[in-house]
Design a protein around this motif. Structure first.
Motif, PDB file in Angstrom:
ATOM      1  N   ARG A 197       6.796  10.113  -3.458  1.00 28.21           N
ATOM      2  CA  ARG A 197       7.773  11.284  -2.846  1.00 28.21           C
ATOM      3  C   ARG A 197       9.112  10.958  -3.455  1.00 28.21           C
ATOM      4  NH1 ARG A 197       8.573   9.672   3.429  1.00 28.21           N
ATOM      5  NH2 ARG A 197      10.161   8.162   2.486  1.00 28.21           N
ATOM      6  N   ALA A 198       9.749  10.045  -3.557  1.00 28.87           N
ATOM      7  CA  ALA A 198      11.073   9.874  -4.312  1.00 28.87           C
ATOM      8  C   ALA A 198      11.357  10.897  -5.415  1.00 28.87           C
ATOM      9  CB  ALA A 198      11.664   8.752  -4.611  1.00 28.87           C
ATOM     10  N   ALA A 199      10.096  10.993  -6.261  1.00 26.48           N
ATOM     11  CA  ALA A 199      10.136  11.767  -7.578  1.00 26.48           C
ATOM     12  C   ALA A 199      10.004  13.173  -7.170  1.00 26.48           C
ATOM     13  CB  ALA A 199       9.146  11.191  -8.278  1.00 26.48           C
ATOM     14  N   ASN A 200       9.171  13.455  -6.072  1.00 20.15           N
ATOM     15  CA  ASN A 200       8.900  14.779  -5.781  1.00 20.15           C
ATOM     16  C   ASN A 200      10.227  15.364  -5.286  1.00 20.15           C
ATOM     17  OD1 ASN A 200       6.495  14.982  -6.474  1.00 20.15           O
ATOM     18  ND2 ASN A 200       5.529  14.585  -4.542  1.00 20.15           N
ATOM     19  N   ASP A 201      11.104  14.765  -4.524  1.00 19.74           N
ATOM     20  CA  ASP A 201      12.414  15.168  -4.127  1.00 19.74           C
ATOM     21  C   ASP A 201      13.259  15.335  -5.106  1.00 19.74           C
ATOM     22  OD1 ASP A 201      11.146  14.672  -1.317  1.00 19.74           O
ATOM     23  OD2 ASP A 201      12.062  13.163  -0.828  1.00 19.74           O
TER      24      ASP A 201
ATOM     25  N   CYS B 132       0.806  -1.038   0.046  1.00 24.02           N
ATOM     26  CA  CYS B 132       0.194   0.131   0.184  1.00 24.02           C
ATOM     27  C   CYS B 132       0.897   1.116   0.080  1.00 24.02           C
ATOM     28  CB  CYS B 132      -1.083   0.248   1.207  1.00 24.02           C
ATOM     29  SG  CYS B 132      -0.332   0.223   2.867  1.00 24.02           S
ATOM     30  N   ARG B 133       2.101   1.221   0.514  1.00 20.14           N
ATOM     31  CA  ARG B 133       2.910   2.525   0.496  1.00 20.14           C
ATOM     32  C   ARG B 133       3.752   2.586  -0.664  1.00 20.14           C
ATOM     33  NH1 ARG B 133       3.473   6.063   4.928  1.00 20.14           N
ATOM     34  NH2 ARG B 133       5.657   5.740   4.691  1.00 20.14           N
ATOM     35  N   GLU B 134       3.969   1.561  -1.450  1.00 20.48           N
ATOM     36  CA  GLU B 134       4.836   1.803  -2.742  1.00 20.48           C
ATOM     37  C   GLU B 134       4.568   2.989  -3.443  1.00 20.48           C
ATOM     38  OE1 GLU B 134       5.076  -1.987  -4.934  1.00 20.48           O
ATOM     39  OE2 GLU B 134       6.084  -3.087  -3.366  1.00 20.48           O
ATOM     40  N   GLY B 135       3.351   3.013  -3.820  1.00 19.27           N
ATOM     41  CA  GLY B 135       2.949   4.208  -4.783  1.00 19.27           C
ATOM     42  C   GLY B 135       3.318   5.490  -4.022  1.00 19.27           C
ATOM     43  N   PHE B 136       3.390   5.863  -3.108  1.00 19.30           N
ATOM     44  CA  PHE B 136       3.472   6.944  -2.089  1.00 19.30           C
ATOM     45  C   PHE B 136       5.083   7.283  -1.952  1.00 19.30           C
ATOM     46  CE2 PHE B 136       4.926   8.313   2.145  1.00 19.30           C
ATOM     47  CZ  PHE B 136       4.470   9.715   2.046  1.00 19.30           C
ATOM     48  N   LEU B 137       5.697   6.192  -1.587  1.00 17.50           N
ATOM     49  CA  LEU B 137       7.278   6.172  -1.523  1.00 17.50           C
ATOM     50  C   LEU B 137       7.909   6.640  -3.001  1.00 17.50           C
ATOM     51  CD1 LEU B 137       7.869   3.366   0.827  1.00 17.50           C
ATOM     52  CD2 LEU B 137       7.922   5.692   1.268  1.00 17.50           C
ATOM     53  N   ALA B 138       7.293   6.001  -3.999  1.00 21.05           N
ATOM     54  CA  ALA B 138       7.651   6.360  -5.435  1.00 21.05           C
ATOM     55  C   ALA B 138       7.515   7.733  -5.827  1.00 21.05           C
ATOM     56  CB  ALA B 138       7.161   5.174  -6.350  1.00 21.05           C
TER      57      ALA B 138
END
Length: 165
Positions: free
Chosen positions: A109-113, A101-107
């Protein structure tokens, strides 16, 4: 005679294992590591009766709050009479799997950073990082030869005359 009201009532399909998934559990199922704060999905393995959660929790996602030798403590939200309660229980590791469930959010967030660092480096203004809805699909033209189709009139008198011959 009424339906049974036991602990595992009406779980014939709910707890059934998939095609070619029956039998003993692979050793890799026991070698997974769980850490406090991980999100896990509760997926009951009906071959193992110990440490099995109640049928309501099948398919629910929760957070690990405790790790023991053979089980993990999972905290799941449950709505009771319109109130959201945090239920804590220990479930054996055969009945849980790491959640995606968190994979999409973590990806995201990494792209935004990465985008934020790139904008800071070049000195450009930071664009909106909010997710946007997909929107309508693009238009296209249907090509091909046009053909007019008309219905053939049905004449009952002709049909009756054919049958009489």
């Amino acid at each position: 005679m009424g339906a049974g009201q036991g602990l595992r009532a009406k779980t014939r399909d709910l707890f059934s294992r998939g095609f070619r998934q029956r039998g003993a559990i692979a050793p890799s199922g026991y070698l997974r590591t769980f850490k406090i704060g991980d999100y896990v999905d509760i997926k009951v393995n009906s071959a193992i009766h110990k440490g099995m959660p109640f049928k309501y929790y099948q398919g629910k996602t929760g957070r690990v709050w405790n790790v023991t030798k053979r089980a993990v403590g999972v905290e799941v939200n449950k709505i009771v009479r319109g109130i959201q309660l945090k239920k804590r229980m220990h479930v054996r590791i055969e009945h849980v799997q790491l959640s995606k469930c968190r994979e999409g959010f973590l990806a995201r967030r990494a792209a935004n950073d990465k985008l934020r660092a790139e904008c800071k480096k070049t000195g450009n203004a930071l664009p909106s990082m909010k997710r946007q809805p997909a929107g309508p699909r693009p238009a296209f033209e249907v090509s091909g030869k046009l053909e007019t189709v008309t219905a053939i009139p049905y004449d009952i008198e002709k049909e009756v005359a054919k049958k009489e011959r």
